[in-house]
Design an enzyme around this catalytic site. Sequence first.
Site, PDB file in Angstrom:
ATOM      1  N   ASN A 150      -8.551  23.579  -0.614  1.00 53.78           N
ATOM      2  CA  ASN A 150      -9.181  24.297   0.512  1.00 53.78           C
ATOM      3  C   ASN A 150      -8.632  23.888   1.873  1.00 53.78           C
ATOM      4  OD1 ASN A 150     -10.472  21.801   0.152  1.00 53.78           O
ATOM      5  ND2 ASN A 150     -12.276  22.513   1.243  1.00 53.78           N
ATOM      6  N   GLY A 226     -12.650  16.936  -4.854  1.00 59.44           N
ATOM      7  CA  GLY A 226     -12.619  18.153  -5.660  1.00 59.44           C
ATOM      8  C   GLY A 226     -14.013  18.484  -6.150  1.00 59.44           C
ATOM      9  N   THR A 228     -17.450  18.752  -8.534  1.00 61.95           N
ATOM     10  CA  THR A 228     -18.319  17.737  -9.135  1.00 61.95           C
ATOM     11  C   THR A 228     -18.017  17.540 -10.622  1.00 61.95           C
ATOM     12  OG1 THR A 228     -20.026  18.021  -7.479  1.00 61.95           O
ATOM     13  CG2 THR A 228     -20.758  17.205  -9.623  1.00 61.95           C
ATOM     14  N   THR A 230     -15.165  18.031 -12.190  1.00 64.20           N
ATOM     15  CA  THR A 230     -13.897  17.300 -12.317  1.00 64.20           C
ATOM     16  C   THR A 230     -14.109  15.833 -11.986  1.00 64.20           C
ATOM     17  OG1 THR A 230     -12.898  19.312 -11.429  1.00 64.20           O
ATOM     18  CG2 THR A 230     -11.431  17.452 -11.765  1.00 64.20           C
ATOM     19  N   GLU A 248     -15.177  12.416  -3.614  1.00 65.19           N
ATOM     20  CA  GLU A 248     -15.730  13.353  -2.616  1.00 65.19           C
ATOM     21  C   GLU A 248     -15.855  14.686  -3.320  1.00 65.19           C
ATOM     22  OE1 GLU A 248     -16.730  12.439   0.270  1.00 65.19           O
ATOM     23  OE2 GLU A 248     -15.796  10.465   0.346  1.00 65.19           O
ATOM     24  N   CYS A 282     -16.030  22.252   2.131  1.00 67.99           N
ATOM     25  CA  CYS A 282     -17.149  21.588   1.450  1.00 67.99           C
ATOM     26  C   CYS A 282     -18.319  21.379   2.399  1.00 67.99           C
ATOM     27  CB  CYS A 282     -16.674  20.251   0.879  1.00 67.99           C
ATOM     28  SG  CYS A 282     -15.874  19.219   2.111  1.00 67.99           S
ATOM     29  N   GLU A 461     -15.272   7.861   2.856  1.00 69.35           N
ATOM     30  CA  GLU A 461     -13.949   7.808   3.465  1.00 69.35           C
ATOM     31  C   GLU A 461     -14.138   7.632   4.972  1.00 69.35           C
ATOM     32  OE1 GLU A 461     -12.374  11.591   1.784  1.00 69.35           O
ATOM     33  OE2 GLU A 461     -11.055  10.286   0.627  1.00 69.35           O
TER      34      GLU A 461
HETATM   35  P1  NDP Z   1     -11.009  20.746  -8.619  1.00 72.36           P
HETATM   36  O1  NDP Z   1     -11.990  19.701  -8.990  1.00 72.36           O
HETATM   37  O2  NDP Z   1     -10.750  21.845  -9.565  1.00 72.36           O
HETATM   38  O3  NDP Z   1      -9.595  20.110  -8.298  1.00 72.36           O
HETATM   39  C1  NDP Z   1      -9.395  19.073  -7.367  1.00 72.36           C
HETATM   40  C2  NDP Z   1      -8.100  18.362  -7.691  1.00 72.36           C
HETATM   41  O4  NDP Z   1      -8.236  17.709  -8.943  1.00 72.36           O
HETATM   42  C3  NDP Z   1      -6.898  19.289  -7.831  1.00 72.36           C
HETATM   43  O5  NDP Z   1      -5.731  18.617  -7.400  1.00 72.36           O
HETATM   44  C4  NDP Z   1      -6.864  19.530  -9.323  1.00 72.36           C
HETATM   45  O6  NDP Z   1      -5.607  19.950  -9.754  1.00 72.36           O
HETATM   46  C5  NDP Z   1      -7.217  18.152  -9.843  1.00 72.36           C
HETATM   47  N1  NDP Z   1      -7.765  18.122 -11.190  1.00 72.36           N
HETATM   48  C6  NDP Z   1      -8.377  19.099 -11.889  1.00 72.36           C
HETATM   49  N2  NDP Z   1      -8.716  18.665 -13.130  1.00 72.36           N
HETATM   50  C7  NDP Z   1      -8.320  17.368 -13.214  1.00 72.36           C
HETATM   51  C8  NDP Z   1      -8.381  16.366 -14.216  1.00 72.36           C
HETATM   52  N3  NDP Z   1      -8.938  16.593 -15.403  1.00 72.36           N
HETATM   53  N4  NDP Z   1      -7.877  15.148 -13.948  1.00 72.36           N
HETATM   54  C9  NDP Z   1      -7.320  14.886 -12.762  1.00 72.36           C
HETATM   55  N5  NDP Z   1      -7.213  15.796 -11.755  1.00 72.36           N
HETATM   56  C10 NDP Z   1      -7.717  17.016 -11.979  1.00 72.36           C
HETATM   57  O7  NDP Z   1     -11.486  21.281  -7.204  1.00 72.36           O
HETATM   58  P2  NDP Z   1     -10.866  22.475  -6.378  1.00 72.36           P
HETATM   59  O8  NDP Z   1      -9.421  22.245  -6.147  1.00 72.36           O
HETATM   60  O9  NDP Z   1     -11.326  23.740  -7.006  1.00 72.36           O
HETATM   61  O10 NDP Z   1     -11.581  22.254  -4.973  1.00 72.36           O
HETATM   62  C11 NDP Z   1     -12.819  22.765  -4.651  1.00 72.36           C
HETATM   63  C12 NDP Z   1     -13.885  21.703  -4.802  1.00 72.36           C
HETATM   64  O11 NDP Z   1     -13.596  20.594  -3.975  1.00 72.36           O
HETATM   65  C13 NDP Z   1     -15.236  22.186  -4.359  1.00 72.36           C
HETATM   66  O12 NDP Z   1     -16.206  21.785  -5.288  1.00 72.36           O
HETATM   67  C14 NDP Z   1     -15.458  21.488  -3.050  1.00 72.36           C
HETATM   68  O13 NDP Z   1     -16.794  21.306  -2.689  1.00 72.36           O
HETATM   69  C15 NDP Z   1     -14.769  20.203  -3.271  1.00 72.36           C
HETATM   70  N6  NDP Z   1     -14.436  19.581  -1.997  1.00 72.36           N
HETATM   71  C16 NDP Z   1     -15.127  18.471  -1.603  1.00 72.36           C
HETATM   72  C17 NDP Z   1     -14.875  17.891  -0.376  1.00 72.36           C
HETATM   73  C18 NDP Z   1     -15.587  16.641   0.052  1.00 72.36           C
HETATM   74  O14 NDP Z   1     -15.106  15.994   0.978  1.00 72.36           O
HETATM   75  N7  NDP Z   1     -16.700  16.260  -0.547  1.00 72.36           N
HETATM   76  C19 NDP Z   1     -13.885  18.462   0.540  1.00 72.36           C
HETATM   77  C20 NDP Z   1     -13.211  19.629   0.008  1.00 72.36           C
HETATM   78  C21 NDP Z   1     -13.492  20.156  -1.213  1.00 72.36           C
HETATM   79  P3  NDP Z   1      -5.239  21.531  -9.898  1.00 72.36           P
HETATM   80  O15 NDP Z   1      -5.921  22.250  -8.790  1.00 72.36           O
HETATM   81  O16 NDP Z   1      -3.782  21.507  -9.754  1.00 72.36           O
HETATM   82  O17 NDP Z   1      -5.722  21.924 -11.238  1.00 72.36           O
END
Ligand code: NDP
Length: 481
Positions: A150, A226, A228, A230, A248, A282, A461
């Site tokens: 994002n 990413g 929750t 994941t 996060e 987020c 963080e």
């Molecule tokens: P994901 O959890 O799908 O992915 C996050 C990252 O983790 C990506 O690089 C993804 O790779 C990687 N990933 C996915 N599966 C695995 C695994 N099994 N093992 C290791 N790494 C993995 O999230 P999104 O990318 O869809 O992002 C959106 C989410 O992030 C929302 O829920 C949002 O709320 C949260 N978010 C939280 C923030 C915070 O500060 N709390 C800030 C911004 C977003 P790939 O995409 O290449 O599959």
Amino acid sequence: MDRIQNYIGGALVAPVGGAYLDNYEPATGHVYSHTPASDARDVDAAVAEAREAFPGWAATPAGERARLLLRLADLIEANLEALAEAESTDNGKPVWLARQVDIPRAASNFRFFAHAVTQFASEAHAMGETALNYTLRQPHGVAGCISPWNLPLYLFTWKIAPALAAGNTVVGKPSEVTPLTAYRLSQLCLEAGFPPGMLNVIHGTGPEAGAALVAHRDVPVLSFTGGTKTGAALARTAAPLFKKLSLELGGKNPTIIFADCAYEAMLETTLRSSFANQGEICLCGSRIFVERPIYDRFRDDFVARVEALRVGDPRCDDSRLGAIVSRPHLDKILSYINLAQEEGGTILTGGARVHVEGRCRDGWFVAPTVIEGLAPDCRTNQEEIFGPVVTLMPFDEEEEALAWANGTPYGLAAVLWTENLTRAHRLAARLQAGIVWINCWMLRDLRTPFGGTKQSGVGREGGVEALRFFTEPKNVCIKLS
Ligand code: NDP
């Protein structure tokens, strides 16, 4: 077509297996580049390089580490326009937004932690004349940094910068959905003269490259942003390996608006906190609770302003919202809009795809959507949608708004609008959130702790919290007599 490459040991290299993934431009819905489909072999190579570079980087004086990070910050700023265009093409966000927020913030992340590490100190505890304790804060080794799509460069650098500043070497994995600016960053690292192996960037899917990094025995510390689900999967892998973990995660943030608020400022800011970056932040407020005396006025004014927001080509300066990041995410958002209707909600505006003419005719656009008439505990109000969709609910009592605000599994951020100082402090203390904004939103000081409670994350963080996370405290006790 551009072929993105991994950055390992100071060189840009193809993935070992030779496989690539299609990379889409969300505004057009078409493939415009290819990104490595890296696997465990690429991760192994990157971790080996990072391990080799670690002793040298850890022993580099903080001032020298800072100098290199500042050089990278300068290069990011010098390439602001190209990076903003790349971020917009890759993610779908308006280019003006990337120019104003994402890219400057990526530079600030390096600048901030470069300066912070030169001021970072540790404790001493004197035991009278008997003994002296002092605490060493030493880098862990190879840090794994995994970031979402994002705010691609902004969040990637938010992890990398403190990890490197503290003396760790890094293997980073950006989201496979938005790899481009992390690749551009690798190119800038070469220009900045980063020592080989100090930073490595692996591109690939989460389940393949991400999972290999998480499970790697030579990566003792992991910082993840990413979803929750994941995050929970990561924790399951990391816990038996005793890795240090920062998570996060998602949110379902409340905005609570009292009748005594500064109305115009509230309206303007609520528009942003609902729909900035297509609602894909987020920290966006997706549940809006409004005190009943101003509910009708707010609803009508808000809907009128939302209808004036232009959805369109991210390259156009007058597009307030750009495209949704991917086809699956577009489908997810539309499915939640359907669910809201099934749950009895009324769509006040939006609720459907927007078809943009010209080069964006196949792009993934959704109209900013406002829904009312839903109960606080329905799925639409409990689950993270992460798109341009908000719900409105009137409330009568402060306690009622507080209970609704706290009544989800998440606890990332909350926004409160009131001119009543006593109430503001009272509620701030009782809101279950890692961040509370009063009469503002997204006002960020990089020294403050950043993160969530409950299912929104573990750890913080930002500022000293990040430098502490990326170092291991070791107490040294010297007997004096
Ligand atoms: P994901 O959890 O799908 O992915 C996050 C990252 O983790 C990506 O690089 C993804 O790779 C990687 N990933 C996915 N599966 C695995 C695994 N099994 N093992 C290791 N790494 C993995 O999230 P999104 O990318 O869809 O992002 C959106 C989410 O992030 C929302 O829920 C949002 O709320 C949260 N978010 C939280 C923030 C915070 O500060 N709390 C800030 C911004 C977003 P790939 O995409 O290449 O599959």
